[in-house]
Scaffold this active site. Structure first.
Site, short mmCIF file in Angstrom:
data_model
loop_
_atom_site.label_atom_id
_atom_site.label_comp_id
_atom_site.label_asym_id
_atom_site.label_seq_id
_atom_site.Cartn_x
_atom_site.Cartn_y
_atom_site.Cartn_z
N SER A 555 32.23 32.39 34.13
CA SER A 555 33.04 33.44 34.73
C SER A 555 33.96 32.87 35.81
O SER A 555 34.67 31.91 35.58
CB SER A 555 32.12 34.53 35.24
OG SER A 555 32.82 35.73 35.44
N ASP A 641 35.67 40.80 25.36
CA ASP A 641 35.24 40.81 26.75
C ASP A 641 36.34 41.44 27.61
O ASP A 641 37.45 40.91 27.69
CB ASP A 641 34.96 39.37 27.20
CG ASP A 641 34.35 39.29 28.59
OD1 ASP A 641 34.42 40.28 29.34
OD2 ASP A 641 33.79 38.22 28.92
N HIS A 689 29.78 39.99 28.48
CA HIS A 689 30.32 39.03 29.44
C HIS A 689 29.20 38.13 29.92
O HIS A 689 28.26 38.57 30.56
CB HIS A 689 30.96 39.75 30.62
CG HIS A 689 31.53 38.83 31.65
ND1 HIS A 689 32.61 38.02 31.40
CD2 HIS A 689 31.15 38.57 32.92
CE1 HIS A 689 32.88 37.31 32.48
NE2 HIS A 689 32.00 37.63 33.41
#
Length: 714
Positions: A555, A641, A689
């Site tokens: 991320s 996502d 995610h």
């Protein structure tokens, strides 16, 4: 609960860190409860046209040209499909070993029981169950909700709330493959009956026996609070937040006296009180938001206990104020964290407030007596790196239960006596502290001479550590620590001789609020310098060498990892990224994306500030790709996502491959046998995610073993 579900839930928890299961007072809630640990993103299918925009390969943000999104996606899928066969043998052997480790430690990943009055509620085999407290060990279990009976496929249970009279249970379920969430309300008659279904619910709390407050999530944002009256089957709007920088969630105070509406940005917050005795009265403001001040509120004996960043020194303080005159001028400090201490959790009990914190690399409990105003401190075991409080502790209890773990130590349950100030390890799990692993704590001097902590794990009595493979973990954003909770695959890596290193760089929260501020907005370069200094120190001290070093992140951690990949590619051999944020500038230049405005307090506002725009461009991984030698790279993303759009990752991969080809072509005449690094993109279906299947973890590890020239043990 079967192994696959347990594995997914553990990975999900690892991906979002403490944001999912934390209490009201967790400082991560200043980011927002289920924040992204990722940059703002939009849902890919919003683009009606079948095209993406690709910048030129000279590193600027113009000119632009169109390419076919579907064609590029298909090409990447074909490339991965052809390349995957190279890892088949390693992947299967690693998967078998991973399954063994997860089966061995799966009992430590089970969800805990939640006590409400005379009942305990728990999740088992994708069901919500309950049992009377005195019958909890006798097998008298009542099944309240079966996921398999619902028309929601691919959902998991995320949260439950019980009405005060135990007549209703509200269950929040979330899709495995998207951000979609739903609240299910079940009436607990002789046979449980589905009473109501509310879509797009993020948080919810009971105010009375038949009145539920809830927030609605749209495009990753929560701005509205509604009340649902089950006696009248009626819903009404209670509160709406107009500022896009703020995210709204709900919390019920431990004594059930007030429901709090919490509107939080990254740096500022505001709390409104709903009187649970009079839920239809308008909410009452505690203190008007003041830029830079974060606060959250609890209640006890007609006093509010407010956790806040207000005042000096920098850090969290506990304030008390009369509930009838609770504005800022009446705040009185009763406790303050030490400078550079990290607040992990704060839990309120009837006569005690318990603070869990990290200071100088160690975990502590500070027990604040609200009767005698005394403070008792207990140092937790030195091996502990990660803490998790058991959910919904009883307000009147005299004992607090929690779990401690480390990257290589399965969770161990502990009890802490509030009255005796005594820590007890509950040994019935028969899990011993990992003795086959050695932990080392280091500090690297960064470019500006700030000392940056590093935590290292390796097999004891290892020889020739400079020849061992090294896997480095980094995050460095949102004030969130690099994840150091237990993962069974870490034990497998240690068995195979790997060294694991966790770099606690600025931008994260390991050393308190100041540590985050020194690594965000116009100080983001500090994090990149910290990471470089950490890797250089590890190599200097004999922990591996560049040819055996890999870097892993996920991320928003992809920003620092991607910056190092551009600036110092010689320091690593390979890199693995999960749902990485790689195009900061173009994302922050698009105000139509759902989270761009909210994220300006982390990354800056390049829309209005040219200096900020230039600064972001100076470190943005996508903007700084150039023809040079790059290490091999493996990226895993989900096709839909919302937080990390596939379109941007495809753009990054395309530009990177072009730069790599240009470098090889330019150098081929001078350097015979120069090889292209492996640049791999694995696009998974769905929209999750940072949630990986066990097979995906096996593939990623197979890539690392192959790139570092390692054999996989059977």
């Amino acid at each position: 609960m079967h192994l696959g579900t347990k594995y997914f839930l553990q990975i999900l928890k690892d991906a979002v860190g403490p944001c999912v299961n934390c209490s009201r007072f967790s400082p991560t809630l200043t980011i927002r409860l289920y924040s992204r640990m990722k940059p703002q993103i939009f849902f890919l299918t919003k683009n009606v046209r079948n095209a993406c925009i690709l910048p030129s390969f000279q590193g600027g943000i113009q000119p632009w040209r169109l390419f076919s999104y579907k064609d590029l996606l298909k090409s990447e899928q074909e490339h991965w499909s052809a390349f995957q066969s190279n890892y088949t043998g390693k992947t299967e052997r690693l998967k078998q070993r991973l399954e063994t480790h997860y089966e061995k430690y799966s009992s430590n990943l089970d969800s805990s029981m939640i006590r409400f009055g005379e009942y305990v509620y728990f999740e088992e085999d994708d069901c919500i169950c309950r049992s009377r407290l005195e019958e909890a060990d006798e097998g008298n279990i009542e099944v309240l909700l079966r996921m398999e009976d619902l028309p929601f496929h691919g959902f998991f249970i995320q949260r439950i709330r019980i009405s005060p009279d135990h007549r209703y249970i509200a269950a929040g379920i979330k899709s495995v493959n998207s951000e979609e969430s739903v609240s299910l309300i079940v009436k607990l008659n002789t046979l449980p009956v589905m009473e109501h279904i509310i879509p797009n619910v993020f948080s919810f709390e009971w105010a009375t026996h038949d009145i539920l407050f809830y927030t609605v999530q749209k495009n990753l944002q929560c701005h509205e609070v509604y009340l649902y009256d089950f006696s009248k089957k009626h819903s009404e709007l209670v509160y709406i937040e107009q500022d896009a920088r703020y995210f709204v969630d709900l919390y019920c105070t431990k004594d059930k006296r007030f429901l709090t509406i919490n509107s939080n940005s990254k740096t500022t917050s505001e709390v409104w009180l709903v009187d649970c005795h009079h839920p239809f009265k308008p909410p009452v403001l505690v203190q008007q938001r003041t830029k830079g001040i974060i606060y959250h509120a609890e209640h006890r004996n007609n006093y509010l206990y407010i956790l806040t960043t207000y005042g000096d020194p920098v850090g969290y303080k506990l304030i008390e104020a009369p509930v009838d005159s609770c504005s800022l001028e009446n705040w009185r400090s009763i406790y303050a964290l030490k400078e550079k201490a990290k607040l992990i959790e704060l839990e309120m009990f009837k006569d005690h407030c318990v603070v869990f914190l990290k200071y100088c690399g160690h975990l502590y409990i500070d027990n604040i007596s609200l009767v005698s105003n005394s403070i008792h401190s207990v140092k937790l075991p030195a091996w502990a790196c990660s803490f998790e409080l058991e959910p919904h502790p009883e307000y009147t209890t005299s004992t607090c239960y929690f779990w401690l773990s480390s990257p290589v130590q399965p969770p161990i349950r502990f009890a802490y006596s509030l009255v005796e100030n005594k820590l007890i390890e509950l040994t019935e799990q028969e899990v011993s502290i990992a003795v086959n692993c050695h932990a080392v704590h280091l500090e690297a001097k960064s470019k500006d001479e700030v000392w940056v902590p590093i935590t290292v794990f390796h097999k004891p009595n290892s020889v020739e550590l400079h020849r061992k493979p090294l896997l480095i973990h980094v995050y460095g954003a949102y004030g969130t620590d690099v994840n150091m909770s237990f993962k069974p695959e870490n034990l497998m890596l240690i068995e195979d001789g790997w060294i694991l290193a966790y770099c606690h760089v600025r931008g994260g929260g390991e050393l308190g609020l100041g540590w985050h501020k020194d690594g965000c907005t116009t100080k983001k370069h500090n994090g990149t310098h910290d990471l470089k200094a950490c890797i250089n120190l590890l190599h200097k001290l004999g922990f591996s060498q560049p040819a055996y070093t890999a870097l892993a992140s996920l991320s928003a951690g992809g920003v620092l990892a991607g910056a190092l990949y551009n600036n110092d590619p010689h320091l690593i051999k390979a890199m693995v990224l999960q749902s990485p944020f790689l195009d900061v500038l173009n994302t922050m230049l698009d105000p139509h994306l759902p989270l761009t405005i909210e994220e300006q307090e982390e990354w800056g506002n390049p829309l209005l500030d040219e200096t900020c725009k230039a600064y972001i461009k100076s470190y943005c991984p996508y903007q700084n790709i150039r023809p040079q030698h790059y290490p091999s790279l493996f990226i895993t993303v989900s096709e839909n996502d919302q937080r990390i759009p596939l379109e941007g990752v495809l753009r990054y991969i395309c530009k990177l491959r072009r730069a790599v080809r240009d470098h090889v072509q330019a150098k081929s005449a001078d350097e015979k046998g120069l090889q292209m690094p492996n640049i791999i993109l694995d696009v998974q279906p769905g929209g999750s995610h940072c949630a990986s299947s066990l097979n995906q973890v096996a593939v990623q590890l197979a890539f690392l073993y192959s790139e570092l020239g390692l054999d996989v043990q059977k």
